[in-house]
Design a protein around this motif. Sequence first.
Motif, PDB file in Angstrom:
ATOM      1  N   ASN A  96      12.101   2.288  -7.641  1.00 25.31           N
ATOM      2  CA  ASN A  96      12.786   2.035  -6.361  1.00 25.31           C
ATOM      3  C   ASN A  96      11.899   2.498  -5.208  1.00 25.31           C
ATOM      4  O   ASN A  96      11.726   1.782  -4.221  1.00 25.31           O
ATOM      5  CB  ASN A  96      14.116   2.797  -6.244  1.00 25.31           C
ATOM      6  N   LEU A  97      11.328   3.696  -5.364  1.00 28.92           N
ATOM      7  CA  LEU A  97      10.502   4.265  -4.300  1.00 28.92           C
ATOM      8  C   LEU A  97       9.291   3.373  -4.026  1.00 28.92           C
ATOM      9  O   LEU A  97       8.976   3.064  -2.872  1.00 28.92           O
ATOM     10  CB  LEU A  97      10.074   5.685  -4.685  1.00 28.92           C
ATOM     11  N   ALA A  98       8.641   2.907  -5.094  1.00 30.35           N
ATOM     12  CA  ALA A  98       7.463   2.044  -4.920  1.00 30.35           C
ATOM     13  C   ALA A  98       7.859   0.704  -4.283  1.00 30.35           C
ATOM     14  O   ALA A  98       7.134   0.181  -3.427  1.00 30.35           O
ATOM     15  CB  ALA A  98       6.799   1.811  -6.275  1.00 30.35           C
ATOM     16  N   ASP A  99       9.013   0.175  -4.702  1.00 28.70           N
ATOM     17  CA  ASP A  99       9.457  -1.112  -4.142  1.00 28.70           C
ATOM     18  C   ASP A  99       9.785  -0.991  -2.652  1.00 28.70           C
ATOM     19  O   ASP A  99       9.548  -1.921  -1.877  1.00 28.70           O
ATOM     20  CB  ASP A  99      10.679  -1.627  -4.900  1.00 28.70           C
ATOM     21  N   ILE A 100      10.328   0.157  -2.270  1.00 25.19           N
ATOM     22  CA  ILE A 100      10.630   0.387  -0.850  1.00 25.19           C
ATOM     23  C   ILE A 100       9.322   0.560  -0.079  1.00 25.19           C
ATOM     24  O   ILE A 100       9.093  -0.098   0.939  1.00 25.19           O
ATOM     25  CB  ILE A 100      11.523   1.642  -0.676  1.00 25.19           C
ATOM     26  N   GLU A 101       8.452   1.449  -0.571  1.00 27.86           N
ATOM     27  CA  GLU A 101       7.189   1.712   0.139  1.00 27.86           C
ATOM     28  C   GLU A 101       6.349   0.445   0.268  1.00 27.86           C
ATOM     29  O   GLU A 101       5.628   0.262   1.238  1.00 27.86           O
ATOM     30  CB  GLU A 101       6.394   2.819  -0.555  1.00 27.86           C
ATOM     31  N   GLY A 102       6.477  -0.432  -0.710  1.00 28.50           N
ATOM     32  CA  GLY A 102       5.727  -1.691  -0.661  1.00 28.50           C
ATOM     33  C   GLY A 102       6.149  -2.594   0.477  1.00 28.50           C
ATOM     34  O   GLY A 102       5.425  -3.544   0.819  1.00 28.50           O
ATOM     35  N   GLN A 103       7.309  -2.310   1.065  1.00 25.72           N
ATOM     36  CA  GLN A 103       7.799  -3.133   2.180  1.00 25.72           C
ATOM     37  C   GLN A 103       7.554  -2.483   3.538  1.00 25.72           C
ATOM     38  O   GLN A 103       7.878  -3.068   4.570  1.00 25.72           O
ATOM     39  CB  GLN A 103       9.304  -3.391   2.012  1.00 25.72           C
ATOM     40  N   ARG A 104       6.994  -1.251   3.540  1.00 28.16           N
ATOM     41  CA  ARG A 104       6.797  -0.537   4.811  1.00 28.16           C
ATOM     42  C   ARG A 104       5.773  -1.307   5.655  1.00 28.16           C
ATOM     43  O   ARG A 104       4.647  -1.530   5.209  1.00 28.16           O
ATOM     44  CB  ARG A 104       6.319   0.887   4.553  1.00 28.16           C
ATOM     45  N   PRO A 105       6.144  -1.700   6.880  1.00 25.74           N
ATOM     46  CA  PRO A 105       5.237  -2.530   7.683  1.00 25.74           C
ATOM     47  C   PRO A 105       3.976  -1.795   8.113  1.00 25.74           C
ATOM     48  O   PRO A 105       2.909  -2.372   8.177  1.00 25.74           O
ATOM     49  CB  PRO A 105       6.065  -2.923   8.905  1.00 25.74           C
TER      50      PRO A 105
END
Length: 161
Positions: A96-105
Amino acid sequence: MKTASILFVCLGNICRSPTAEAVMRAKVEELGPDLGANLVLDSAGTGGWHVGEAPYGPMQAAARARGYDMAGLRARQFAVADFGAFDLILAMDAQNLADIEGQRPQAGQGAPVRLFTDYLPAQSAFAGADHVPDPYYTRDFDGTLSLIEDCAEGLRTALAG
Ligand code: 4NP
């Protein structure tokens, strides 16, 4: 308590993160209306399969047995705008953490993302756990609920400090 807005994120937003939201909401109510009023809580999933659905039935039943009512919650998908809308994002596991960080602009901008288990109190029976197991797969709804209760207690302590 400082004003804070916190978003709990899992994969489907029908088991772990709505439970974290409901348990934390109950903890905040224990703090009293003045302190609790300063806290905004929400949850989301990195996946969109269950958008608009209520929390998973067996998860709701386990939570209801301990006094948490999550019938009114509806799943939504994590959105890039959440980085700006919340002070803190708490992920249930490393994926979850990686999937969220992967969307950080933009690196270094927006809400920090941490693991919910980072808040486990040292005296918790779950101390050292590095993720909230997904009961959609493990079927251990009570175990996950107990872990979430301990994480929420640690978070409450951190916010009250
Ligand atoms: P959650 O559990 O991430 O704790 O809400 C899941 C529920 C459903 C699915 C995955 C995880 N699913 O793929 O349908």
